[in-house]
Design an enzyme around this catalytic site. Structure first.
Site, short mmCIF file in Angstrom:
data_model
loop_
_atom_site.label_atom_id
_atom_site.label_comp_id
_atom_site.label_asym_id
_atom_site.label_seq_id
_atom_site.Cartn_x
_atom_site.Cartn_y
_atom_site.Cartn_z
N SER A 154 34.38 5.90 84.89
CA SER A 154 35.60 6.47 84.32
C SER A 154 35.62 7.99 84.21
CB SER A 154 35.98 5.77 83.02
OG SER A 154 35.43 6.26 81.91
N SER A 155 35.49 8.60 85.38
CA SER A 155 35.64 10.05 85.46
C SER A 155 37.06 10.46 85.09
CB SER A 155 35.30 10.55 86.86
OG SER A 155 36.03 9.83 87.83
N SER A 156 38.05 9.64 85.48
CA SER A 156 39.43 10.04 85.20
C SER A 156 39.69 10.08 83.70
CB SER A 156 40.42 9.12 85.91
OG SER A 156 40.14 7.78 85.61
N TYR A 211 43.80 -3.37 91.40
CA TYR A 211 43.72 -3.40 89.94
C TYR A 211 45.09 -3.78 89.36
CZ TYR A 211 42.95 -1.86 85.14
OH TYR A 211 42.85 -1.82 83.78
N GLU A 238 35.10 -7.20 80.59
CA GLU A 238 35.71 -6.52 81.74
C GLU A 238 37.03 -7.18 82.13
OE1 GLU A 238 35.07 -3.36 82.47
OE2 GLU A 238 33.00 -3.90 82.90
N HIS A 239 38.00 -6.33 82.41
CA HIS A 239 39.35 -6.79 82.75
C HIS A 239 39.93 -7.66 81.65
CE1 HIS A 239 40.10 -5.17 86.76
NE2 HIS A 239 38.80 -5.25 86.94
N GLU A 243 47.75 8.34 82.66
CA GLU A 243 47.28 7.59 83.83
C GLU A 243 48.31 6.52 84.24
OE1 GLU A 243 43.24 7.44 84.10
OE2 GLU A 243 43.18 5.93 85.67
N ASP A 303 38.74 2.84 78.69
CA ASP A 303 38.00 4.02 79.17
C ASP A 303 38.30 5.25 78.34
OD1 ASP A 303 37.39 2.19 81.05
OD2 ASP A 303 38.41 3.17 82.72
C1 GLA Z 1 39.20 0.22 84.59
C2 GLA Z 1 40.37 0.47 83.63
C3 GLA Z 1 40.08 -0.11 82.24
C4 GLA Z 1 39.62 -1.56 82.32
C5 GLA Z 1 38.52 -1.72 83.37
C6 GLA Z 1 38.17 -3.15 83.60
O1 GLA Z 1 38.08 0.94 84.21
O2 GLA Z 1 40.63 1.84 83.50
O3 GLA Z 1 41.22 0.01 81.42
O4 GLA Z 1 40.69 -2.42 82.57
O5 GLA Z 1 38.89 -1.16 84.62
O6 GLA Z 1 37.63 -3.70 82.46
#
Ligand code: GLA
Length: 380
Positions: free
Chosen positions: A120-122, A216, A28-29, A154, A166
């Site tokens: 991640s709906s978007s 973010y 993550e991240h 995005e 995502d």
């Molecule tokens: C969101 C972003 C992804 C990723 C995650 C964290 O979902 O869209 O690209 O950075 O956060 O892992």
């Protein structure tokens, strides 16, 4: 759903496209730092029904929203602030700017990925839109390219500097597998998500995260700052290029929050490889420990959890039969995943639900999820 389309547009749709929301097992991240991620695409999907309409407009109707919205193919740059349809407009804009042929069409959306949930709906909307527009225009395209177009929409159109995880998971996800995606090269490998005797439970904290985009983008900027500083002492292109050992040698140039952020990224990348290896050898206990460590790092070093997500993950971690639990996605709200012994799932959902409500004052939502193909296209 055909009936809704008929009611709105007076004819039947020609195609149905679906693109998935995702969970992320670990990593993550780190995508925007060139690191490895390990997502899987869900049965929660954005469904798009469509047909060519012979005019120069993309018409969009959305489940639960009154009216039909329009995107003029000749002024696609002008919908950045349009409510509900800016992702679609962004995708159309980027597709056109990259030379894809677009034709007027009627689209109807039913997105089953809960909005603002960290599932991640978007990305699901972006990928479904990109695929639908190409199908209707009869263009050839690759799913990998559609993921990149979704990300550019995005980043450049909607102002969220997300990484590629995502959209990629949504586009190329595969039934019953997670995807080990190397975000620097975009090479990927499918790994069967085989956890005999265990279930992946997805829980929504139902914490709204209105400030996510700003926070973010700030985290991403901090990670980039750490990279720039580290470049002065060690030859790297991206933060994820550093092994834990090399980072330990070089990190003296960093301090405070920037050091914390970089420490998370480097160790999270390491955890992804360890987690994939553990899953491949069926060592679910180790996978669970790595998932817990990921949450702790996201909470204390990367600071993207908050009270609600910490409550949900920590309560889950204490339950009988739970091997690991962590927040997923951008954070500040949204969902957790937990690995729970099959026989304990019912009890887990009940107890975590009760304790979470007691701690935060409102309920969590638990989803009945499975891992499915990312994109499907059906001629109707
Ligand atoms: C969101 C972003 C992804 C990723 C995650 C964290 O979902 O869209 O690209 O950075 O956060 O892992």
């Amino acid at each position: 759903m055909n009936d809704y389309f008929y009611d709105i547009y007076g004819c039947k749709p020609q195609i149905k496209v679906t693109a998935s929301g995702r969970i992320n097992i670990i990593g993550e991240h780190v995508d925007y730092c060139g690191g490895p991620v390990f997502p899987a695409s869900l049965n929660l999907k954005c469904n798009v029904y469509g047909r060519a309409n012979g005019c120069g407009k993309i018409r969009i109707a959305l489940y639960g929203i009154e009216g039909v919205k329009e995107l003029d193919l000749n002024s696609l740059e002008s919908y950045r602030d349009a409510k509900y349809i800016n992702y679609q407009a962004g995708v159309a804009f980027i597709l056109k700017s990259q030379g894809y042929n677009l034709v007027g069409c009627d689209l109807y959306y039913k997105c089953d990925v809960p909005f603002g949930s960290g599932l991640s709906s978007s990305a699901a909307i972006e990928v479904a839109t990109a695929v639908a527009l190409n199908e209707i225009a009869k263009n050839s395209y690759s799913l990998e390219d559609m993921a990149l177009i979704g990300q550019r929409a995005e980043n450049e159109y909607c102002g969220m500097n997300c990484g590629i995880m995502d959209q990629f998971a949504s586009a190329i996800g595969k039934k019953d597998s997670a995807v080990l995606l190397h975000c620097d090269t975009l090479e990927y490998e499918y790994v069967p998500l085989k956890m005999d005797g265990y279930t992946m439970v997805v829980a929504n904290s139902n914490k709204r995260h209105t400030l996510t985009d700003g926070d973010y983008n700030e985290r991403r900027a901090e990670a980039e700052k750490a990279t720039e500083i580290l470049k002065t002492v060690t030859p790297i292109t991206r933060l994820a290029d550093l092994s834990v050992e090399r980072f330990e040698e070089a990190k003296g140039v960093l301090s405070g929050k920037i050091l914390d952020r970089a420490t998370h990224v480097v160790n999270e990348c390491d955890r992804v490889y360890k987690a994939v290896a553990a899953l491949k050898r069926g060592d679910i206990a180790t996978l669970g420990q790595l998932i817990n460590a990921s949450h702790e790092s996201l909470s204390t070093l990367y600071e993207v959890t908050g009270y609600e997500l910490d409550c949900l993950a920590h309560i889950a971690q204490r339950q009988k039969g739970c091997l690991g639990s962590r927040m997923i996605g951008g954070g500040f709200g949204g969902c957790t995943i937990s690995i729970v012994e099959d026989g304990e799932v019912e009890n887990f959902i009940k107890t975590v639900g009760e304790q979470y409500e007691k701690a935060v004052g409102y309920k969590a939502t638990f989803y009945n999820t499975s891992i499915e193909d990312g994109v499907t296209v059906e001629e109707l």
